[in-house]
Design an enzyme around this catalytic site. Structure first.
Site, PDB file in Angstrom:
ATOM      1  N   ARG A 171       0.865  -1.179   0.000  1.00  0.00           N
ATOM      2  CA  ARG A 171       0.000   0.000   0.000  1.00  0.00           C
ATOM      3  C   ARG A 171       0.901   1.229   0.000  1.00  0.00           C
ATOM      4  NH1 ARG A 171      -2.139   2.880   4.988  1.00  0.00           N
ATOM      5  NH2 ARG A 171      -3.573   4.448   4.202  1.00  0.00           N
ATOM      6  N   ASP A 181      -3.174   4.507  -2.817  1.00  0.00           N
ATOM      7  CA  ASP A 181      -4.413   4.953  -2.183  1.00  0.00           C
ATOM      8  C   ASP A 181      -5.083   6.067  -2.975  1.00  0.00           C
ATOM      9  OD1 ASP A 181      -5.692   3.816  -0.064  1.00  0.00           O
ATOM     10  OD2 ASP A 181      -4.478   4.757   1.482  1.00  0.00           O
ATOM     11  N   LEU A 239     -14.244   5.815   8.297  1.00  0.00           N
ATOM     12  CA  LEU A 239     -14.096   6.575   9.539  1.00  0.00           C
ATOM     13  C   LEU A 239     -13.179   5.823  10.491  1.00  0.00           C
ATOM     14  CD1 LEU A 239     -17.881   7.486  10.034  1.00  0.00           C
ATOM     15  CD2 LEU A 239     -16.129   8.779   8.785  1.00  0.00           C
ATOM     16  N   GLY A 240     -11.915   6.200  10.495  1.00  0.00           N
ATOM     17  CA  GLY A 240     -10.943   5.644  11.424  1.00  0.00           C
ATOM     18  C   GLY A 240     -10.310   6.796  12.176  1.00  0.00           C
ATOM     19  N   ASN A 241      -9.001   6.703  12.455  1.00  0.00           N
ATOM     20  CA  ASN A 241      -8.314   7.881  12.987  1.00  0.00           C
ATOM     21  C   ASN A 241      -8.246   8.954  11.902  1.00  0.00           C
ATOM     22  OD1 ASN A 241      -6.940   9.236  15.163  1.00  0.00           O
ATOM     23  ND2 ASN A 241      -5.076   9.026  13.958  1.00  0.00           N
ATOM     24  N   GLY A 242      -8.042   8.497  10.669  1.00  0.00           N
ATOM     25  CA  GLY A 242      -8.229   9.353   9.504  1.00  0.00           C
ATOM     26  C   GLY A 242      -9.606   9.075   8.930  1.00  0.00           C
TER      27      GLY A 242
END
Length: 405
Positions: free
Chosen positions: A99, A156, A216-219
């Site tokens: 990635r 990404d 929706l995560g930390n970013g």
């Protein structure tokens, strides 16, 4: 085909090994044969190694040394050594997928990694300083451990290469466009996987669906997907734009930055730290960038924690509304990543604003730890899915396709 995946972060390097039939790509993600992770503590010279296998073997070890590349190399050796051994030797690995957060304008699709590709990833490190250098460390660790095994970069930013110019170009001077300053978008691997998985779960043709994916995560970012392509997204030139996040501000008035530089003598380095590390949930709540800790503070009557929640929800709803306008309607709303998958309160709060569309959430399904299911009521005009994002499997699929062309 044995496919090794490396997913590099600023403070960790995750890895897993898949075995995929050579003649047919599986329709759903198989369990990895092996999973490894290197976590770097505050002391850069100490790494925590965690490994587990499909057979149930585990390894937890702390290793010392200043070289992050050496730490990754050590993790890779556990594939073929000790109690976590799952292959006879590393040369059995057919391809390694990485990635890579930022591919810039030139890399819209996954590519075999060459010296030219490595140089491009390095050049783009100034736009993704926490991630692109870490990806290069992983690439170089593979070169050291596995020699000339094919390596694939999956970007990404690639999924968002289909953004129309009206969505991608900023309304500054046109010289910005010529300098490559534009909306690139991020979390593309996750958005693409989740949109395809949503169509699969619903038994629908992806090209027929108007989808908003909420990573929706930390970013945090949203994507508007039509005909299977990204037509709008909330992150921009960098992963700092868009929604309020764990420790990132998201979109703010650019005039604030000018004001701070003039009135408070902020340097570029200080601004970078404040906007990326000391804003968002952390900056407003004063508690944490972690939503569960903010929620716990709310139960104790913490005003700033409640304010952080309210702002997070407000900006999420606004973002969904923006994506909705780009699509001209909505068939499927998808929640994914840490908060999206695990916070029924956020899902409920987001969906409440869109009842006017005929969207109806099933409260019981929403609360019951849903994974890869539809949590809307039967009569809802919009399907609402919670999907476990599987970026590693999506990268493995790209590797399989590249090697089987």
């Amino acid at each position: 085909m044995k496919v090794l995946i490396l997913n590099a972060g600023s403070s960790s390097q995750k890895s897993c090994l898949y075995e995929i039939p050579d003649d047919a790509l599986l329709t759903e993600a198989p369990q990895p044969l092996w999973e490894g992770k290197v976590n770097w503590t505050q002391d850069r010279s100490v790494a925590e190694i965690e490994v587990k296998t499909a057979g149930g073997e585990t390894l937890h070890e702390s290793i010392y040394g200043d070289s992050r590349q050496a730490h990754v190399t050590y993790m890779l050796y556990t594939l073929s050594r000790g109690t976590t051994k799952v292959i006879g030797q590393l040369s059995e690995i057919d391809v390694v997928g990485h990635r890579v957060v930022h591919g810039g304008q030139n890399y819209r699709n996954s590519v075999i990694i060459t010296e030219e590709v490595k140089q491009a990833i390095a050049k783009l490190s100034n736009l993704a300083p926490a991630h692109n250098p870490a990806a290069l460390e992983g690439i170089e660790a593979i070169e050291k451990s596995l020699g000339d095994v094919p390596q694939v970069a999956v970007f990404d930013t690639g999924f968002h290469a289909t953004l129309p110019d009206a969505a991608a170009i900023y309304p500054g001077p046109f010289e910005w466009v010529e300098q490559g300053i534009r909306r690139y978008g991020f979390h593309g691997i996750s958005h693409q996987y989740c949109s395809a998985r949503a169509a699969q779960i619903l038994g629908r043709d992806l090209a027929s669906l108007r989808i908003i994916t909420c990573h929706l995560g930390n970013g945090c970012s949203l994507a508007a997907i039509k005909n299977g392509r990204s037509i709008d997204t909330t992150m921009g030139f960098t992963p700092l734009d868009g929604l309020m996040m764990g420790s990132r501000s998201g979109s703010i008035d650019p005039g604030i930055i000018v004001h701070l530089m003039r009135q408070s003598d902020y340097s570029a380095e200080r601004l970078d730290y404040v906007l990326n590390k000391a804003s968002g949930l952390r900056g407003i709540s004063g508690v944490s960038s972690d939503l569960p800790q903010v929620i716990e503070a709310i139960t104790q009557g913490n005003y700033r924690a409640q304010l952080a929640w309210d702002m997070y929800v407000h900006r999420l709803r606004s973002g969904i509304g923006s994506m909705l306008a780009s699509l001209g309607g909505l068939d499927v709303l998808v929640f994914t990543a840490g908060v999206g998958e695990k916070s029924p309160g956020i899902r409920q709060a987001a969906c409440e604003a869109f009842g006017f569309l005929g969207l109806k959430l099933d409260p019981e399904k929403n609360q019951n730890n849903p994974v890869d299911i539809d949590i809307a009521t039967a009569d809802s005009t919009v399907r609402v899915l919670v999907i476990h994002t599987q970026e590693d499997w999506a990268i493995a699929q790209q590797c399989w396709h590249l090697l089987n062309r």
